[in-house]
Motif scaffolding. Structure first.
Motif, PDB file in Angstrom:
ATOM      1  N   GLY A 291       0.828  -1.202   0.000  1.00 44.30           N
ATOM      2  CA  GLY A 291       0.000   0.000   0.000  1.00 44.30           C
ATOM      3  C   GLY A 291       0.862   1.251   0.000  1.00 44.30           C
ATOM      4  N   PRO A 292       0.642   2.187  -0.939  1.00 40.34           N
ATOM      5  CA  PRO A 292       1.488   3.381  -1.015  1.00 40.34           C
ATOM      6  C   PRO A 292       1.401   4.280   0.214  1.00 40.34           C
ATOM      7  CG  PRO A 292      -0.419   3.571  -2.474  1.00 40.34           C
ATOM      8  CD  PRO A 292      -0.390   2.160  -1.985  1.00 40.34           C
ATOM      9  N   ALA A 293       0.228   4.354   0.844  1.00 39.95           N
ATOM     10  CA  ALA A 293       0.090   5.221   2.019  1.00 39.95           C
ATOM     11  C   ALA A 293       0.954   4.720   3.175  1.00 39.95           C
ATOM     12  CB  ALA A 293      -1.371   5.298   2.453  1.00 39.95           C
TER      13      ALA A 293
ATOM     14  N   THR B 274      14.413  10.213   0.785  1.00 35.11           N
ATOM     15  CA  THR B 274      13.733  11.324   0.119  1.00 35.11           C
ATOM     16  C   THR B 274      13.041  10.849  -1.164  1.00 35.11           C
ATOM     17  OG1 THR B 274      15.783  11.905  -1.042  1.00 35.11           O
ATOM     18  CG2 THR B 274      15.295  13.076   1.016  1.00 35.11           C
ATOM     19  N   GLY B 275      13.592   9.814  -1.808  1.00 32.48           N
ATOM     20  CA  GLY B 275      12.976   9.295  -3.025  1.00 32.48           C
ATOM     21  C   GLY B 275      11.554   8.826  -2.803  1.00 32.48           C
ATOM     22  N   SER B 276      11.321   8.145  -1.680  1.00 36.98           N
ATOM     23  CA  SER B 276       9.974   7.640  -1.402  1.00 36.98           C
ATOM     24  C   SER B 276       9.025   8.768  -1.004  1.00 36.98           C
ATOM     25  CB  SER B 276      10.025   6.590  -0.290  1.00 36.98           C
ATOM     26  OG  SER B 276      10.487   7.153   0.928  1.00 36.98           O
ATOM     27  N   VAL B 277       9.528   9.755  -0.266  1.00 37.17           N
ATOM     28  CA  VAL B 277       8.664  10.827   0.232  1.00 37.17           C
ATOM     29  C   VAL B 277       8.168  11.722  -0.898  1.00 37.17           C
ATOM     30  CG1 VAL B 277       8.595  12.873   1.725  1.00 37.17           C
ATOM     31  CG2 VAL B 277       9.712  10.798   2.521  1.00 37.17           C
ATOM     32  N   ILE B 278       8.982  11.931  -1.924  1.00 39.92           N
ATOM     33  CA  ILE B 278       8.586  12.827  -3.006  1.00 39.92           C
ATOM     34  C   ILE B 278       7.820  12.096  -4.100  1.00 39.92           C
ATOM     35  CG2 ILE B 278      10.594  12.559  -4.520  1.00 39.92           C
ATOM     36  CD1 ILE B 278       8.903  15.887  -3.503  1.00 39.92           C
ATOM     37  N   THR B 279       7.895  10.765  -4.140  1.00 37.91           N
ATOM     38  CA  THR B 279       7.282   9.990  -5.225  1.00 37.91           C
ATOM     39  C   THR B 279       5.922   9.416  -4.838  1.00 37.91           C
ATOM     40  OG1 THR B 279       9.471   9.364  -6.018  1.00 37.91           O
ATOM     41  CG2 THR B 279       7.616   8.065  -6.814  1.00 37.91           C
ATOM     42  N   ILE B 280       5.839   8.810  -3.672  1.00 42.85           N
ATOM     43  CA  ILE B 280       4.656   8.044  -3.280  1.00 42.85           C
ATOM     44  C   ILE B 280       3.397   8.887  -3.109  1.00 42.85           C
ATOM     45  CG2 ILE B 280       3.750   6.433  -1.561  1.00 42.85           C
ATOM     46  CD1 ILE B 280       5.906   5.265  -3.301  1.00 42.85           C
TER      47      ILE B 280
ATOM     48  N   ILE C 126      -7.227   4.015   4.054  1.00 37.95           N
ATOM     49  CA  ILE C 126      -7.106   3.156   2.867  1.00 37.95           C
ATOM     50  C   ILE C 126      -7.151   1.687   3.252  1.00 37.95           C
ATOM     51  CG2 ILE C 126      -5.513   2.454   1.034  1.00 37.95           C
ATOM     52  CD1 ILE C 126      -4.725   5.352   0.724  1.00 37.95           C
ATOM     53  N   ILE C 127      -6.529   1.343   4.377  1.00 37.23           N
ATOM     54  CA  ILE C 127      -6.598  -0.050   4.855  1.00 37.23           C
ATOM     55  C   ILE C 127      -8.054  -0.446   5.115  1.00 37.23           C
ATOM     56  CG2 ILE C 127      -6.031  -1.568   6.793  1.00 37.23           C
ATOM     57  CD1 ILE C 127      -3.372  -0.086   7.043  1.00 37.23           C
ATOM     58  N   LYS C 128      -8.809   0.460   5.745  1.00 40.24           N
ATOM     59  CA  LYS C 128     -10.227   0.194   6.017  1.00 40.24           C
ATOM     60  C   LYS C 128     -11.015   0.043   4.725  1.00 40.24           C
ATOM     61  CE  LYS C 128     -14.207   2.166   8.455  1.00 40.24           C
ATOM     62  NZ  LYS C 128     -14.694   3.321   9.274  1.00 40.24           N
ATOM     63  N   ASP C 129     -10.741   0.908   3.741  1.00 42.05           N
ATOM     64  CA  ASP C 129     -11.446   0.834   2.463  1.00 42.05           C
ATOM     65  C   ASP C 129     -11.130  -0.459   1.726  1.00 42.05           C
ATOM     66  OD1 ASP C 129     -12.536   3.258   2.982  1.00 42.05           O
ATOM     67  OD2 ASP C 129     -11.284   4.412   1.593  1.00 42.05           O
ATOM     68  N   ASP C 130      -9.880  -0.879   1.783  1.00 46.43           N
ATOM     69  CA  ASP C 130      -9.494  -2.132   1.120  1.00 46.43           C
ATOM     70  C   ASP C 130     -10.207  -3.329   1.733  1.00 46.43           C
ATOM     71  OD1 ASP C 130      -7.854  -0.826  -0.637  1.00 46.43           O
ATOM     72  OD2 ASP C 130      -6.020  -1.144   0.530  1.00 46.43           O
ATOM     73  N   LYS C 131     -10.335  -3.323   3.057  1.00 51.43           N
ATOM     74  CA  LYS C 131     -11.053  -4.418   3.713  1.00 51.43           C
ATOM     75  C   LYS C 131     -12.521  -4.418   3.312  1.00 51.43           C
ATOM     76  CE  LYS C 131      -8.105  -4.827   7.832  1.00 51.43           C
ATOM     77  NZ  LYS C 131      -8.055  -4.698   9.319  1.00 51.43           N
ATOM     78  N   ALA C 132     -13.126  -3.227   3.220  1.00 52.65           N
ATOM     79  CA  ALA C 132     -14.529  -3.136   2.806  1.00 52.65           C
ATOM     80  C   ALA C 132     -14.711  -3.634   1.384  1.00 52.65           C
ATOM     81  CB  ALA C 132     -15.014  -1.694   2.936  1.00 52.65           C
TER      82      ALA C 132
END
Length: 495
Positions: A344-346, A383-389, A463-469
């Motif tokens: 999950g990206p978040a 920093t790569g993950s913080v600016i991309t995700i 997002i985790i909650k939405d995925d479970k739903a």
């Protein structure tokens, strides 16, 4: 009958699927209905086009520390570090704030009208920079023209790839975003190699030629094949390009050509903009990105001056540190994106922001060349993950009809933090024992990012909650279909 059945199916789907899920039927994504889309050459060409967009926009911005050091030492020695940093932060600020306009243009089908002027302004800004000798010259060309030009095609390019890979945008966006890391490696090295040989003016003219070629390649790669932007908006373009903001995001199930909306009921521009911020998870994502970016650019802007002025390294090696950092960022953009495809990206964004704040605090204890070199590698990866995700998270919390606008909104909010973050950090620099102390700058950067991480917790949990739903809805639908088949088989056997 079939029309009523479709309406019932749509209604039932909207009750079980999350409102902001881009893959829900309400979002108009065919992949959510069980159709597995196959990707072709044109889809991957769009990723290549976005790669070069990152290369010529964020790749140059992430190399600004090299320009900052050159301006402080040679071209603008009478200006403070905080004042000079406004050049780079203006570029980053405009890259985000103009994204509201260009993102909305993408959503309304004005893709060419956004891309072409953007490339022209970027090239013009670089060319004028080669003739710049005064502070206001550089601010207008490098800060404003390049910033506005890059923003005109940066957000639309991201939106094109996001919509093309709507079922899983994190990995292709991460691969494309590695272009900024590659640019961050090449630009500083080219700067230091060419500067003594051809001077600042011809150096930027060479850069202009490179950007011109890459802009042409990017443009044709991004427009290749069919676009996933709503066909309805493409077919209903009006004569004025800038009238698009008067139209709000509409439900695709409604044929607006057959429904007349009274003038008093038409959404106002401000209402359209407000509605694009709907959703608590998205709102807190924007707040989290704001604080994360407030401290994000502090080490990136001041790494080279810190190494040369406080640690006593040569300007050449200090610039190589910028390239080393961006080399770490190359892996930090691809590997976390691949992990985000599964975890999950978040969640990856939250982890990246937390780790980045820790590393900025670690910066306080570094007092050797070897230490800052190793630290640069880890900092670059994070920093790569913080600016991309964030792009993938915003896409996940949006629908295809407003992906561009919501990504643009997010970066526009963050742009205000990017504008003031490095200048605040530069204002906190103090001189101690004949050397410049970066303690206040380091504390400011670390605290800002950790506050951002706190706000990013809610989007991750949402997002985790939405995925479970969604999974529960799919399982329930499968069980219902099986029971229906079993009942029909029993009726057939009795008959």
């Amino acid at each position: 009958m079939s029309s009523d059945a479709e309406k019932d199916a749509r209604t039932s789907a909207e009750t079980v699927m999350p409102e902001n899920a881009p893959n829900s039927p309400a979002a108009g994504d065919g992949q959510a209905e069980g159709v597995q889309r196959t990707y072709g050459v044109h889809d991957y060409l769009k990723v290549v086009g976005l790669f070069f967009v990152y290369f010529i926009t964020l790749g140059q911005v992430s190399s600004f520390s090299t320009y900052q050091d050159y301006y402080q030492e040679t071209l603008l020695p009478d200006y403070t570090a905080s004042t000079i940093s406004w050049i780079g932060t203006s570029q980053v600020f405009l890259l985000g704030i103009v994204g509201i306009l260009s993102g909305a243009m993408h959503d309304r089908g004005y893709i060419h009208e956004a891309l072409c002027p953007g490339f022209v302004l970027l090239i013009l800004g670089l060319l004028l920079l080669s003739f710049s000798t005064l502070y206001w010259h550089i601010l207008l060309s490098q800060g404003f023209l390049i910033g506005i030009g890059g923003a005109m095609f940066y957000i639309p390019a991201i939106s094109i790839v996001s919509n093309n890979f709507a079922s899983g945008p994190a990995l292709p966006l991460g691969i494309a975003a590695s272009g900024s890391a590659v640019g961050g490696i090449i630009w500083p090295i080219a700067f230091q190699r060419l500067l003594p040989q051809i001077g600042f003016a011809w150096l930027n003219r060479v850069f202009t030629l490179i950007v011109l070629v890459l802009s042409i390649v990017s443009y044709y790669a991004l427009i290749s094949g069919s676009q996933t932007t709503h066909v309805k908006f493409l077919q209903q373009k009006r004569s004025g390009v800038f009238k698009f903001m008067s139209r709000g995001t509409k439900d695709e199930s409604t044929d607006e050509s057959s429904v007349e909306v009274p003038e008093t009921q038409k959404p106002k521009k401000i209402d359209t903009l407000k509605s694009s911020f709907n959703g608590r998870a998205y709102q807190l994502l924007c707040v989290g990105v704001f604080f994360a970016l407030l401290g994000y650019w502090v080490p990136l802007f001041y790494l080279v001056p810190y190494a040369s002025l406080s640690l006593g390294t040569s300007q050449m090696y200090a610039s190589y540190l910028q390239a080393i950092l961006n080399a770490g960022s190359l892996f930090g953009r691809i590997l976390p994106a691949a992990a985000g495809h599964k975890l999950g990206p978040a969640n990856i964004l939250l982890a990246g922001a937390t780790l980045l704040s820790v590393l900025i605090f670690v910066w306080i204890s570094i007092d050797s060349i070897a230490g800052v070199t190793v630290w640069s590698i880890f900092l670059g990866f994070t920093t790569g993950s913080v600016i991309t995700i964030p792009n993938a998270v915003a896409s996940r919390l949006s629908q295809p009809s407003n992906t561009g606008l919501r990504i643009g909104n997010m970066w526009a909010v963050g742009a205000f933090a990017e504008l003031v973050g490095p200048p605040i950090g530069g204002a906190l620099l103090m001189e101690r024992d004949g050397k410049i102390s970066y303690l206040g700058c380091q504390l400011f950067g670390g605290l800002s990012v950790i506050i951002g991480a706190v706000f990013l917790v809610y989007p991750a949990l949402s997002i985790i909650k939405d995925d479970k739903a969604r999974k529960s809805a799919i399982v329930g639908s499968d069980l219902e279909q099986r029971e229906t088949k079993a009942q029909s088989s029993g009726n057939d056997s009795r008959s």
